[in-house]
Design a protein around this motif. Structure first.
Motif, PDB file in Angstrom:
ATOM      1  N   GLU A 121       0.635  -1.219   0.141  1.00 41.73           N
ATOM      2  CA  GLU A 121      -0.243  -0.186   0.062  1.00 41.73           C
ATOM      3  C   GLU A 121       1.048   1.368  -0.317  1.00 41.73           C
ATOM      4  OE1 GLU A 121      -3.588   0.903   0.973  1.00 41.73           O
ATOM      5  OE2 GLU A 121      -3.891  -0.630  -0.468  1.00 41.73           O
ATOM      6  N   ASN A 178      -0.344  -8.650  -0.887  1.00 46.81           N
ATOM      7  CA  ASN A 178      -1.880  -8.945  -1.192  1.00 46.81           C
ATOM      8  C   ASN A 178      -1.950 -10.675  -1.052  1.00 46.81           C
ATOM      9  OD1 ASN A 178      -2.350  -6.819  -3.492  1.00 46.81           O
ATOM     10  ND2 ASN A 178      -4.196  -7.158  -2.630  1.00 46.81           N
ATOM     11  N   GLY A 189     -13.050  -7.589   4.267  1.00 43.09           N
ATOM     12  CA  GLY A 189     -13.354  -6.641   2.651  1.00 43.09           C
ATOM     13  C   GLY A 189     -11.809  -7.291   1.388  1.00 43.09           C
ATOM     14  N   MET A 190     -11.297  -8.144   1.906  1.00 46.81           N
ATOM     15  CA  MET A 190     -10.027  -8.841   1.618  1.00 46.81           C
ATOM     16  C   MET A 190     -10.854  -9.707   0.081  1.00 46.81           C
ATOM     17  SD  MET A 190      -9.215  -8.138   4.001  1.00 46.81           S
ATOM     18  CE  MET A 190      -7.444  -7.776   5.274  1.00 46.81           C
ATOM     19  N   VAL A 191     -10.448  -9.854  -1.038  1.00 51.86           N
ATOM     20  CA  VAL A 191     -11.182 -10.307  -2.347  1.00 51.86           C
ATOM     21  C   VAL A 191     -10.768 -11.515  -2.303  1.00 51.86           C
ATOM     22  CG1 VAL A 191      -9.584  -9.034  -3.949  1.00 51.86           C
ATOM     23  CG2 VAL A 191     -11.224  -9.827  -4.779  1.00 51.86           C
ATOM     24  N   ASN A 194     -13.664 -13.324  -0.002  1.00 48.12           N
ATOM     25  CA  ASN A 194     -15.073 -12.733   0.054  1.00 48.12           C
ATOM     26  C   ASN A 194     -15.626 -13.207  -1.369  1.00 48.12           C
ATOM     27  OD1 ASN A 194     -16.546 -10.754   0.875  1.00 48.12           O
ATOM     28  ND2 ASN A 194     -15.786  -8.641  -0.217  1.00 48.12           N
ATOM     29  N   THR A 206     -18.819 -10.154  -5.846  1.00 48.93           N
ATOM     30  CA  THR A 206     -19.272  -8.460  -6.252  1.00 48.93           C
ATOM     31  C   THR A 206     -18.112  -7.943  -6.815  1.00 48.93           C
ATOM     32  OG1 THR A 206     -18.886  -8.239  -4.057  1.00 48.93           O
ATOM     33  CG2 THR A 206     -20.732  -8.352  -4.282  1.00 48.93           C
ATOM     34  N   TYR A 208     -15.720  -4.671  -7.319  1.00 49.79           N
ATOM     35  CA  TYR A 208     -16.107  -3.085  -7.245  1.00 49.79           C
ATOM     36  C   TYR A 208     -15.619  -2.750  -8.567  1.00 49.79           C
ATOM     37  CZ  TYR A 208     -16.665  -4.852  -2.460  1.00 49.79           C
ATOM     38  OH  TYR A 208     -17.367  -5.673  -1.178  1.00 49.79           O
ATOM     39  N   GLN A 213      -8.717  -2.937 -12.871  1.00 48.60           N
ATOM     40  CA  GLN A 213      -7.334  -2.474 -11.513  1.00 48.60           C
ATOM     41  C   GLN A 213      -7.026  -4.381 -11.187  1.00 48.60           C
ATOM     42  OE1 GLN A 213     -10.643  -2.982 -10.742  1.00 48.60           O
ATOM     43  NE2 GLN A 213     -10.752  -3.199  -8.457  1.00 48.60           N
ATOM     44  N   ARG A 215      -4.256  -7.308  -9.369  1.00 45.39           N
ATOM     45  CA  ARG A 215      -3.055  -7.192  -7.604  1.00 45.39           C
ATOM     46  C   ARG A 215      -1.779  -8.642  -8.521  1.00 45.39           C
ATOM     47  NH1 ARG A 215      -5.040  -3.208  -7.045  1.00 45.39           N
ATOM     48  NH2 ARG A 215      -6.174  -2.414  -4.983  1.00 45.39           N
ATOM     49  N   TYR A 277     -17.236   1.647  -0.405  1.00 44.15           N
ATOM     50  CA  TYR A 277     -16.527   1.768   0.441  1.00 44.15           C
ATOM     51  C   TYR A 277     -16.912   3.506   1.328  1.00 44.15           C
ATOM     52  CZ  TYR A 277     -13.029  -1.091  -1.343  1.00 44.15           C
ATOM     53  OH  TYR A 277     -12.390  -2.603  -1.729  1.00 44.15           O
ATOM     54  N   ASP A 283      -9.159   3.926  -5.323  1.00 44.14           N
ATOM     55  CA  ASP A 283      -8.337   2.894  -5.485  1.00 44.14           C
ATOM     56  C   ASP A 283      -7.291   2.490  -5.884  1.00 44.14           C
ATOM     57  OD1 ASP A 283      -7.853  -0.488  -5.449  1.00 44.14           O
ATOM     58  OD2 ASP A 283      -9.668  -0.590  -6.597  1.00 44.14           O
ATOM     59  N   ARG A 287      -0.644  -3.136  -9.164  1.00 39.48           N
ATOM     60  CA  ARG A 287       0.068  -2.868  -7.888  1.00 39.48           C
ATOM     61  C   ARG A 287       1.326  -4.313  -8.691  1.00 39.48           C
ATOM     62  NH1 ARG A 287      -2.635  -3.721  -2.641  1.00 39.48           N
ATOM     63  NH2 ARG A 287      -3.035  -2.241  -2.473  1.00 39.48           N
TER      64      ARG A 287
HETATM   65  N1  UDP Z   1     -12.542  -5.872  -4.504  1.00 37.39           N
HETATM   66  C1  UDP Z   1     -13.184  -6.393  -5.219  1.00 37.39           C
HETATM   67  N2  UDP Z   1     -14.331  -6.752  -4.446  1.00 37.39           N
HETATM   68  C2  UDP Z   1     -14.259  -7.497  -3.295  1.00 37.39           C
HETATM   69  C3  UDP Z   1     -13.852  -6.811  -2.685  1.00 37.39           C
HETATM   70  C4  UDP Z   1     -12.590  -6.604  -3.163  1.00 37.39           C
HETATM   71  O1  UDP Z   1     -13.707  -5.894  -6.549  1.00 37.39           O
HETATM   72  O2  UDP Z   1     -15.843  -7.875  -2.513  1.00 37.39           O
HETATM   73  C5  UDP Z   1     -10.978  -4.980  -5.340  1.00 37.39           C
HETATM   74  C6  UDP Z   1     -10.953  -4.342  -4.331  1.00 37.39           C
HETATM   75  O3  UDP Z   1     -11.489  -2.540  -4.297  1.00 37.39           O
HETATM   76  C7  UDP Z   1      -9.384  -3.954  -4.422  1.00 37.39           C
HETATM   77  C8  UDP Z   1      -8.929  -5.188  -5.054  1.00 37.39           C
HETATM   78  O4  UDP Z   1     -10.321  -5.832  -5.406  1.00 37.39           O
HETATM   79  O5  UDP Z   1      -9.624  -2.963  -6.106  1.00 37.39           O
HETATM   80  C9  UDP Z   1      -8.511  -5.595  -4.051  1.00 37.39           C
HETATM   81  O6  UDP Z   1      -9.236  -5.506  -2.958  1.00 37.39           O
HETATM   82  P1  UDP Z   1      -8.509  -6.043  -1.365  1.00 37.39           P
HETATM   83  O7  UDP Z   1      -8.946  -5.347  -0.108  1.00 37.39           O
HETATM   84  O8  UDP Z   1      -8.273  -7.421  -1.319  1.00 37.39           O
HETATM   85  O9  UDP Z   1      -7.062  -6.088  -1.195  1.00 37.39           O
HETATM   86  P2  UDP Z   1      -6.267  -4.223  -1.684  1.00 37.39           P
HETATM   87  O10 UDP Z   1      -7.428  -2.935  -2.164  1.00 37.39           O
HETATM   88  O11 UDP Z   1      -5.787  -3.888  -0.171  1.00 37.39           O
HETATM   89  O12 UDP Z   1      -5.241  -4.536  -2.733  1.00 37.39           O
END
Ligand code: UDP
Length: 330
Positions: A121, A178, A189-191, A194, A206, A208, A213, A215, A277, A283, A287
């Motif tokens: 981050e 990540n 919230g971790m994707v 989730n 879901t 976002y 974007q 990772r 959020y 966002d 990364r």
């Molecule tokens: N994200 C998403 N759906 C979710 C949770 C997160 O699309 O249910 C997205 C979030 O907006 C980001 C990416 O997945 O772009 C990674 O999110 P996370 O919170 O896991 O890690 P970080 O944002 O710290 O990289």
């Protein structure tokens, strides 16, 4: 070797604790259970070399008690997860700034070696092809609480650097990108957990924003041994090391892989950032780590691929959904 793991009941901390116990260390876990869980320590608890201390890194007395006679400290206790950081910015700042300072002071008093866990981050909006450790910290407005986590973690690194420079305290830093795997909860919230949970329940996944974007997800089982090896390498003192995944993947592609690997009938829905959020969320578009420095120091390789990670996370969620209720706090 007497080792303290702050945040050892959390997702990464509990895997680290298991690994250190398997290496033969005596391990003291300090955790306030704000986001961690004793269930994560079920295996560790069976070892006579394991001690659990309930308390916050903000409490000087309990930190001093935890680190008494310690040889080394892995500092993982932190307020994590985007939802927590956005909803509870003060706790996040306090834990990540004062908590780390308290741990640094205790390490100094004990002359214990310290590894600080930092984060990708801190690279913020820097979208370089491969972020090396000397890349800039490119954060947004301090008025957006979204950036408070990265700002605090950057400060943690600077404090570690200062303790090394002024007192010669052996401090090493890792920046995690990540990290995912079993025991990680989707609650904050971790994707990956989730979306895997949604796919297993047959709910819409879901995604976002526009989902483009990207990772680079890294597997906890690859990251934890590298954290220990970095801490043990004298050349890591007063330096930072990236630990990230090898594959850059968009969140839309991640959702498609999850549906495919798990044979789910779920659909994908795009959720605007404001809805996910709250207003004004920024966002990271991209990364991508450059792992060359960690590879050169300790031979780090992110070996576990995304399909395997998805299978392991799904198996863990299935197991936990049929497991008995978590153990009570002692
Ligand atoms: N994200 C998403 N759906 C979710 C949770 C997160 O699309 O249910 C997205 C979030 O907006 C980001 C990416 O997945 O772009 C990674 O999110 P996370 O919170 O896991 O890690 P970080 O944002 O710290 O990289």
């Amino acid at each position: 070797m007497r080792t303290v793991v702050t945040g050892g009941a959390g997702f990464i901390g509990s895997h680290l604790t298991d690994h250190l116990l398997a290496m033969g260390d005596e391990v003291v876990v300090l955790d306030d259970l704000s986001t961690g869980s004793l269930t994560n320590l079920d295996a560790a608890s069976a070892s006579p070399a394991f001690t659990f201390l309930l308390g916050s890194v903000l409490d000087q007395a309990v930190v001093r008690e935890a680190v008494r006679d310690a040889d080394r400290i892995f500092h993982l206790a932190a307020a994590v997860g985007v939802h927590r950081i956005v909803d509870d910015p003060l706790t996040s700042l306090r834990t990540n700034i004062h908590g780390t300072e308290t741990v640094l002071e205790a390490a100094l008093a004990e002359r214990a070696e310290l590894l600080i866990t930092s984060t990708s981050e801190i690279y913020g909006k820097n979208t370089a092809d491969a972020l090396s450790e000397d890349a800039d910290m490119t954060l947004g407005s301090p008025l957006l609480s979204r950036w408070s986590y990265a700002a605090a973690k950057g400060l943690d690194e600077a404090m570690g650097h200062a303790y090394w420079t002024e007192f010669g305290l052996p401090v090493s830093i890792v920046r995690l990108f990540n990290t995912v795997g079993p025991r990680q909860t989707g609650r904050y919230g971790m994707v990956v957990p989730n979306l895997v949970g949604q796919a297993l329940r047959g709910e819409p996944l879901t995604v976002y924003g526009d989902g483009h974007q990207t990772r680079c997800f890294s597997y906890v089982g690859d990251v934890v041994p590298a954290m220990v090896a970095i801490q043990e390498a004298p050349a890591s003192r007063c330096d930072a090391f990236n630990l990230g995944g090898a594959l850059e993947i968009s969140i839309l592609d991640l959702a498609a892989r999850i549906i495919d690997v798990l044979g789910s009938r779920s659909e994908v829905v795009l959720v605007p950032y404001d809805q996910a959020y709250g207003p004004g969320y920024e966002d990271m578009r991209r990364r991508v780590p450059d792992n060359a420095k960690s590879r050169a120091l300790v031979g780090f390789e992110a070996r576990t691929g995304i399909d395997e990670i998805i299978r392991l996370v799904a198996a863990d969620q299935r197991r936990r959904s049929t497991a008995p209720a978590p153990s009570p706090v002692p």
